[in-house]
Design a protein around this motif. Structure first.
Motif, PDB file in Angstrom:
ATOM      1  N   PRO A   1     -51.314 -16.790 -22.278  1.00 52.14           N
ATOM      2  CA  PRO A   1     -51.683 -18.059 -21.650  1.00 52.14           C
ATOM      3  C   PRO A   1     -50.604 -19.124 -21.789  1.00 52.14           C
ATOM      4  N   ALA A   2     -50.819 -20.248 -21.100  1.00 48.88           N
ATOM      5  CA  ALA A   2     -49.870 -21.359 -21.120  1.00 48.88           C
ATOM      6  C   ALA A   2     -49.694 -21.903 -22.530  1.00 48.88           C
ATOM      7  N   GLY A   3     -48.431 -22.179 -22.910  1.00 46.41           N
ATOM      8  CA  GLY A   3     -48.147 -22.807 -24.181  1.00 46.41           C
ATOM      9  C   GLY A   3     -48.144 -21.877 -25.376  1.00 46.41           C
ATOM     10  N   ALA A   4     -48.201 -20.570 -25.144  1.00 44.13           N
ATOM     11  CA  ALA A   4     -48.227 -19.616 -26.261  1.00 44.13           C
ATOM     12  C   ALA A   4     -46.843 -19.397 -26.857  1.00 44.13           C
ATOM     13  N   GLY A   5     -45.814 -19.919 -26.199  1.00 42.84           N
ATOM     14  CA  GLY A   5     -44.454 -19.750 -26.699  1.00 42.84           C
ATOM     15  C   GLY A   5     -43.732 -18.562 -26.100  1.00 42.84           C
TER      16      GLY A   5
ATOM     17  N   LEU B   1     -42.687  -1.514 -23.718  1.00 44.13           N
ATOM     18  CA  LEU B   1     -43.332  -2.342 -24.735  1.00 44.13           C
ATOM     19  C   LEU B   1     -44.034  -3.501 -24.045  1.00 44.13           C
ATOM     20  N   LYS B   2     -45.334  -3.648 -24.346  1.00 45.78           N
ATOM     21  CA  LYS B   2     -46.120  -4.745 -23.789  1.00 45.78           C
ATOM     22  C   LYS B   2     -46.727  -5.549 -24.934  1.00 45.78           C
ATOM     23  N   VAL B   3     -46.583  -6.857 -24.845  1.00 48.30           N
ATOM     24  CA  VAL B   3     -47.113  -7.753 -25.878  1.00 48.30           C
ATOM     25  C   VAL B   3     -47.956  -8.818 -25.198  1.00 48.30           C
ATOM     26  N   PHE B   4     -49.154  -9.069 -25.745  1.00 48.00           N
ATOM     27  CA  PHE B   4     -49.981 -10.174 -25.261  1.00 48.00           C
ATOM     28  C   PHE B   4     -49.931 -11.254 -26.326  1.00 48.00           C
ATOM     29  N   LEU B   5     -49.197 -12.322 -26.040  1.00 49.34           N
ATOM     30  CA  LEU B   5     -48.942 -13.396 -27.002  1.00 49.34           C
ATOM     31  C   LEU B   5     -49.877 -14.574 -26.741  1.00 49.34           C
ATOM     32  N   THR B   6     -50.578 -14.995 -27.779  1.00 49.08           N
ATOM     33  CA  THR B   6     -51.502 -16.111 -27.611  1.00 49.08           C
ATOM     34  C   THR B   6     -51.435 -17.028 -28.831  1.00 49.08           C
ATOM     35  N   ALA B   7     -52.216 -18.097 -28.796  1.00 51.84           N
ATOM     36  CA  ALA B   7     -52.359 -19.043 -29.901  1.00 51.84           C
ATOM     37  C   ALA B   7     -53.588 -19.882 -29.577  1.00 51.84           C
ATOM     38  N   SER B   8     -54.072 -20.623 -30.533  1.00 52.97           N
ATOM     39  CA  SER B   8     -55.249 -21.448 -30.287  1.00 52.97           C
ATOM     40  C   SER B   8     -54.927 -22.508 -29.238  1.00 52.97           C
ATOM     41  N   PRO B   9     -55.926 -22.941 -28.440  1.00 48.86           N
ATOM     42  CA  PRO B   9     -55.683 -23.988 -27.442  1.00 48.86           C
ATOM     43  C   PRO B   9     -55.082 -25.254 -28.036  1.00 48.86           C
ATOM     44  N   ARG B  10     -55.520 -25.619 -29.247  1.00 48.73           N
ATOM     45  CA  ARG B  10     -55.009 -26.841 -29.877  1.00 48.73           C
ATOM     46  C   ARG B  10     -53.523 -26.704 -30.194  1.00 48.73           C
ATOM     47  N   GLU B  11     -53.143 -25.566 -30.754  1.00 51.92           N
ATOM     48  CA  GLU B  11     -51.730 -25.382 -31.093  1.00 51.92           C
ATOM     49  C   GLU B  11     -50.876 -25.332 -29.837  1.00 51.92           C
ATOM     50  N   ARG B  12     -51.379 -24.697 -28.794  1.00 50.29           N
ATOM     51  CA  ARG B  12     -50.617 -24.640 -27.545  1.00 50.29           C
ATOM     52  C   ARG B  12     -50.473 -26.028 -26.942  1.00 50.29           C
ATOM     53  N   ALA B  13     -51.518 -26.848 -27.046  1.00 51.74           N
ATOM     54  CA  ALA B  13     -51.442 -28.223 -26.550  1.00 51.74           C
ATOM     55  C   ALA B  13     -50.413 -29.031 -27.333  1.00 51.74           C
ATOM     56  N   GLN B  14     -50.367 -28.839 -28.639  1.00 52.62           N
ATOM     57  CA  GLN B  14     -49.396 -29.560 -29.471  1.00 52.62           C
ATOM     58  C   GLN B  14     -47.963 -29.193 -29.085  1.00 52.62           C
ATOM     59  N   ARG B  15     -47.734 -27.927 -28.773  1.00 52.79           N
ATOM     60  CA  ARG B  15     -46.390 -27.501 -28.371  1.00 52.79           C
ATOM     61  C   ARG B  15     -45.985 -28.155 -27.058  1.00 52.79           C
ATOM     62  N   ARG B  16     -46.901 -28.175 -26.096  1.00 54.21           N
ATOM     63  CA  ARG B  16     -46.604 -28.817 -24.813  1.00 54.21           C
ATOM     64  C   ARG B  16     -46.450 -30.326 -24.972  1.00 54.21           C
ATOM     65  N   PHE B  17     -47.247 -30.915 -25.869  1.00 50.75           N
ATOM     66  CA  PHE B  17     -47.201 -32.366 -26.100  1.00 50.75           C
ATOM     67  C   PHE B  17     -45.803 -32.792 -26.536  1.00 50.75           C
ATOM     68  N   LEU B  18     -45.166 -31.981 -27.354  1.00 53.15           N
ATOM     69  CA  LEU B  18     -43.826 -32.295 -27.845  1.00 53.15           C
ATOM     70  C   LEU B  18     -42.776 -32.211 -26.751  1.00 53.15           C
ATOM     71  N   GLU B  19     -43.065 -31.474 -25.660  1.00 54.96           N
ATOM     72  CA  GLU B  19     -42.111 -31.328 -24.559  1.00 54.96           C
ATOM     73  C   GLU B  19     -42.166 -32.505 -23.588  1.00 54.96           C
ATOM     74  N   LEU B  20     -43.266 -33.282 -23.631  1.00 54.24           N
ATOM     75  CA  LEU B  20     -43.493 -34.326 -22.641  1.00 54.24           C
ATOM     76  C   LEU B  20     -42.757 -35.617 -22.977  1.00 54.24           C
ATOM     77  N   ASP B  21     -42.474 -36.368 -21.943  1.00 50.75           N
ATOM     78  CA  ASP B  21     -41.905 -37.701 -22.096  1.00 50.75           C
ATOM     79  C   ASP B  21     -42.972 -38.605 -22.727  1.00 50.75           C
ATOM     80  N   PRO B  22     -42.642 -39.302 -23.825  1.00 53.50           N
ATOM     81  CA  PRO B  22     -43.623 -40.184 -24.476  1.00 53.50           C
ATOM     82  C   PRO B  22     -44.228 -41.206 -23.523  1.00 53.50           C
ATOM     83  N   ALA B  23     -43.487 -41.514 -22.455  1.00 53.04           N
ATOM     84  CA  ALA B  23     -43.986 -42.506 -21.498  1.00 53.04           C
ATOM     85  C   ALA B  23     -45.030 -41.934 -20.551  1.00 53.04           C
ATOM     86  N   SER B  24     -45.326 -40.649 -20.648  1.00 52.40           N
ATOM     87  CA  SER B  24     -46.273 -40.018 -19.726  1.00 52.40           C
ATOM     88  C   SER B  24     -47.683 -40.571 -19.892  1.00 52.40           C
ATOM     89  N   GLY B  25     -48.013 -41.004 -21.123  1.00 53.59           N
ATOM     90  CA  GLY B  25     -49.332 -41.585 -21.350  1.00 53.59           C
ATOM     91  C   GLY B  25     -50.439 -40.586 -21.570  1.00 53.59           C
TER      92      GLY B  25
END
Length: 234
Positions: free
Chosen positions: A16-20, A146-170
């Motif tokens: 899923p999105a944000g799993a790294g 080789l097939k890998v299904f990489l995931t993480a909790s929704p909260r952790e994935r959101a935190q990773r994406r949050f760090l990528e965003l412009d602070p001015a995004s609001g």
């Protein structure tokens, strides 16, 4: 972490999105001396061009027709992979909130997915590729060694994406988490190549793990897969 393997294999990393996936795939490819193919960037490029053309992201027919006219190139760069569309470098414009909110709708288009899968299979035909996305192991490269299904909790994935965003995004972390959960739902429920773990994929939950730890695990699994194939060929 620096490994050379014989024989060369293809590695599919879904999730899923944000799993790294992109960062992990890039590190694994570098360690293995493989080619990294960022399929998500390809769908983001189509989304960018659809928005610029005034095409609604959920207009599956027109978005599909547009995709057929786009020449998408993935090229190595000093600071990572570069993405060019019809000769224009669009790399810096692919991680905006607008793209994040529309890419899942664009990816539901059968025409878009068909064209992207065609390009992706061509990239992988000579082996030695690490490809990440949402349907690589199930649809694009079902024969990947080789097939890998990489995931993480929704909260952790959101935190990773949050760090990528412009602070001015609001946008708040909570809002971003809700958007990621909605994107997960859209990806799982789409009719064409939905997000699902391949039956023969290894599940890897990256919650609490560093990107380097995850990449090292995948490189280890790749070595084991290559050794198995080599033994079978003798």
């Amino acid at each position: 972490m620096n490994v050379k393997m014989t024989p060369r294999i293809n590695i599919a990393i879904d999730g899923p999105a944000g799993a790294g996936k992109s960062t992990v795939a890039r590190l694994a490819a570098k360690a293995l001396h493989y080619i990294y193919v960022d399929t998500g960037a390809m769908y983001r490029a189509v989304t960018l061009k659809a928005l610029e053309a005034g095409i609604a992201s959920d207009d599956e027919v027109d978005v599909g027709l547009l995709a057929k006219k786009l020449d998408i190139e993935l090229l190595p760069g000093e600071d990572g992979q570069r993405v060019r569309v019809n000769g224009e470098d669009v790399t810096s414009r692919l991680r905006s909130l607008e793209i994040n909110r529309n890419v899942s709708y664009v990816a539901r288009s059968e025409g878009v997915r068909s064209r992207m899968a065609e390009l992706q299979r061509l990239m992988a035909q000579d082996k030695g590729v690490v490809m990440d996305g949402r349907d690589i192991g199930t649809h694009v490269l079902p024969g990947a060694e080789l097939k890998v299904f990489l995931t993480a909790s929704p909260r952790e994935r959101a935190q990773r994406r949050f760090l990528e965003l412009d602070p001015a995004s609001g946008i708040s972390l909570d809002q971003l988490e809700r958007e990621i959960e909605e994107r997960d739902r859209l990806d799982r429920e789409r009719e064409i190549a939905p997000l699902v773990q391949a039956a023969d994929a290894i599940l890897l939950d990256s919650t609490g793990l560093s990107i380097e730890q995850v990449a090292e695990e995948i490189v280890r699994w790749a070595g084991a897969a290559a050794s198995t194939i080599s033994a079978e060929e003798k």
